[in-house]
Design a protein around this motif. Structure first.
Motif, PDB file in Angstrom:
ATOM      1  N   VAL A  86      16.367  11.744  68.308  1.00  0.00           N
ATOM      2  CA  VAL A  86      17.556  11.077  67.752  1.00  0.00           C
ATOM      3  C   VAL A  86      17.217  10.469  66.386  1.00  0.00           C
ATOM      4  N   SER A  87      16.049   9.863  66.291  1.00  0.00           N
ATOM      5  CA  SER A  87      15.609   9.276  65.034  1.00  0.00           C
ATOM      6  C   SER A  87      15.427  10.342  63.953  1.00  0.00           C
ATOM      7  N   ILE A  88      14.881  11.486  64.333  1.00  0.00           N
ATOM      8  CA  ILE A  88      14.724  12.596  63.380  1.00  0.00           C
ATOM      9  C   ILE A  88      16.090  13.065  62.901  1.00  0.00           C
ATOM     10  N   LYS A  89      17.034  13.183  63.803  1.00  0.00           N
ATOM     11  CA  LYS A  89      18.386  13.612  63.416  1.00  0.00           C
ATOM     12  C   LYS A  89      19.012  12.635  62.431  1.00  0.00           C
ATOM     13  N   LYS A  90      18.858  11.340  62.693  1.00  0.00           N
ATOM     14  CA  LYS A  90      19.405  10.332  61.775  1.00  0.00           C
ATOM     15  C   LYS A  90      18.744  10.429  60.402  1.00  0.00           C
ATOM     16  N   SER A  91      17.451  10.625  60.385  1.00  0.00           N
ATOM     17  CA  SER A  91      16.734  10.757  59.113  1.00  0.00           C
ATOM     18  C   SER A  91      17.206  11.990  58.351  1.00  0.00           C
ATOM     19  N   ARG A  92      17.397  13.083  59.075  1.00  0.00           N
ATOM     20  CA  ARG A  92      17.868  14.318  58.440  1.00  0.00           C
ATOM     21  C   ARG A  92      19.286  14.136  57.894  1.00  0.00           C
ATOM     22  N   ASP A  93      20.120  13.413  58.628  1.00  0.00           N
ATOM     23  CA  ASP A  93      21.483  13.163  58.155  1.00  0.00           C
ATOM     24  C   ASP A  93      21.469  12.340  56.873  1.00  0.00           C
ATOM     25  N   CYS A  94      20.615  11.323  56.825  1.00  0.00           N
ATOM     26  CA  CYS A  94      20.491  10.502  55.610  1.00  0.00           C
ATOM     27  C   CYS A  94      20.004  11.355  54.448  1.00  0.00           C
ATOM     28  N   GLU A  95      19.038  12.174  54.726  1.00  0.00           N
ATOM     29  CA  GLU A  95      18.476  13.041  53.693  1.00  0.00           C
ATOM     30  C   GLU A  95      19.534  14.022  53.185  1.00  0.00           C
ATOM     31  N   GLY A  96      20.330  14.541  54.104  1.00  0.00           N
ATOM     32  CA  GLY A  96      21.357  15.508  53.730  1.00  0.00           C
ATOM     33  C   GLY A  96      22.426  14.937  52.824  1.00  0.00           C
ATOM     34  N   THR A  97      22.729  13.666  52.959  1.00  0.00           N
ATOM     35  CA  THR A  97      23.739  13.050  52.097  1.00  0.00           C
ATOM     36  C   THR A  97      23.125  12.536  50.798  1.00  0.00           C
ATOM     37  N   LEU A  98      21.856  12.220  50.824  1.00  0.00           N
ATOM     38  CA  LEU A  98      21.208  11.632  49.655  1.00  0.00           C
ATOM     39  C   LEU A  98      21.028  12.632  48.519  1.00  0.00           C
ATOM     40  N   ILE A  99      20.521  13.794  48.803  1.00  0.00           N
ATOM     41  CA  ILE A  99      20.180  14.759  47.768  1.00  0.00           C
ATOM     42  C   ILE A  99      21.414  15.338  47.072  1.00  0.00           C
ATOM     43  N   PRO A 100      22.432  15.838  47.791  1.00  0.00           N
ATOM     44  CA  PRO A 100      23.605  16.333  47.072  1.00  0.00           C
ATOM     45  C   PRO A 100      24.288  15.254  46.244  1.00  0.00           C
ATOM     46  N   ALA A 101      24.308  14.024  46.753  1.00  0.00           N
ATOM     47  CA  ALA A 101      24.936  12.928  46.011  1.00  0.00           C
ATOM     48  C   ALA A 101      24.200  12.686  44.709  1.00  0.00           C
TER      49      ALA A 101
END
Length: 129
Positions: free
Chosen positions: A78-93
């Motif tokens: 679950v923690s990995i998924k949350k980290s990946r979600d944060c990463e996914g929004t950070l880079i395109p932004a």
């Protein structure tokens, strides 16, 4: 011109901060993956009852340990998924912000001519003839 340079510096500072955040997330993901790998390796050892020694006499210890390790593994996933979600929004932004901001800052140095001053409707041109 100085104001344009300052605006670019501000944008680059924001991008640098986002890149630092991305590096932190990468480090966190590596750590989480390492923890998950350790638990998966441990599961193989837990399943073998010969590894318990004197604890074999404790009833249900194998299933309790297995359940605890599975819970820990689920929490890590679950923690990995949350980290990946944060990463996914950070880079395109960051990419959008950098490109959009650069375009806007570059346009601020130009003289803007209103569209109505350049565009003459065809109908009006025909009436003038």
């Amino acid at each position: 011109m100085d104001s344009i340079v300052k605006k670019y510096q501000q944008r680059f500072q924001k991008i640098r901060e986002e890149m630092n955040r991305w590096e932190e997330l990468q480090s966190q993901l590596i750590s989480q993956f390492s923890n998950a790998s350790s638990i998966i390796k441990r599961l193989q050892v837990i399943r073998d009852s010969q590894n318990y020694g004197a604890l074999r006499c404790v009833e249900g210890i194998e299933s309790v340990l297995l359940a605890k390790q599975m819970d820990s593994l689920q929490i890590i996933f679950v923690s990995i998924k949350k980290s990946r979600d944060c990463e996914g929004t950070l880079i395109p932004a960051a990419g959008i912000r950098c490109g959009y901001s650069g375009t806007r800052i570059g346009e601020e140095g130009r003289v803007r001519v209103p569209f109505s001053a350049v565009f003459v409707p065809r109908r009006k041109m025909l009436m003038d003839e």
